[in-house]
Design a protein around this motif. Structure first.
Motif, PDB file in Angstrom:
ATOM      1  N   CYS A  31      43.170  43.436  43.597  1.00 20.58           N
ATOM      2  CA  CYS A  31      41.665  42.202  44.300  1.00 20.58           C
ATOM      3  C   CYS A  31      40.289  43.403  44.131  1.00 20.58           C
ATOM      4  N   PRO A  38      35.179  36.393  44.175  1.00 20.72           N
ATOM      5  CA  PRO A  38      37.161  36.329  44.386  1.00 20.72           C
ATOM      6  C   PRO A  38      37.373  37.215  45.163  1.00 20.72           C
ATOM      7  N   HIS A  41      37.574  36.823  48.704  1.00 18.79           N
ATOM      8  CA  HIS A  41      37.841  36.075  49.538  1.00 18.79           C
ATOM      9  C   HIS A  41      40.163  36.717  49.132  1.00 18.79           C
ATOM     10  N   TYR A  42      40.013  37.372  48.236  1.00 14.01           N
ATOM     11  CA  TYR A  42      41.884  36.790  47.410  1.00 14.01           C
ATOM     12  C   TYR A  42      41.733  38.138  48.693  1.00 14.01           C
ATOM     13  N   TYR A  80      40.795  35.132  36.315  1.00 13.02           N
ATOM     14  CA  TYR A  80      39.610  35.957  35.394  1.00 13.02           C
ATOM     15  C   TYR A  80      39.032  36.554  34.545  1.00 13.02           C
TER      16      TYR A  80
END
Length: 84
Positions: A31, A38, A41-42, A80
């Protein structure tokens, strides 16, 4: 900090992940290589998933969860990486 996370992530290979603790470390470090939003979030999703499976004690089921989590992480990292 991100540089250190990338170096550390490369030191932990997905094929070496065999315990839930190793998986957690691998996923959290993965992460760190994502963009900030992101990543947050992850990280939250990883914490939630570990909470949901905290009581799992069947070794076969744990192995399945680890394999699926690594596949999902690879997909997210690839997603990503393509956006850069």
């Amino acid at each position: 900090m991100v540089f250190l996370a990338r170096v550390t992530l490369s030191a932990v290979k997905p094929e070496n992940v065999s315990t839930p603790k190793q998986l957690y470390k691998y996923l959290m470090r993965a992460c760190e290589t994502l963009p900030e939003d992101p990543s947050d979030h992850y990280k939250h999703a990883v914490r939630q998933s570990f909470g949901q499976h905290r009581e799992e004690d069947d070794p076969e089921r744990i192995k399945q969860i680890i394999e699926r989590a690594i596949q999902d992480a690879d997909w997210v990292l690839t997603k990503y990486k393509k956006q850069k």
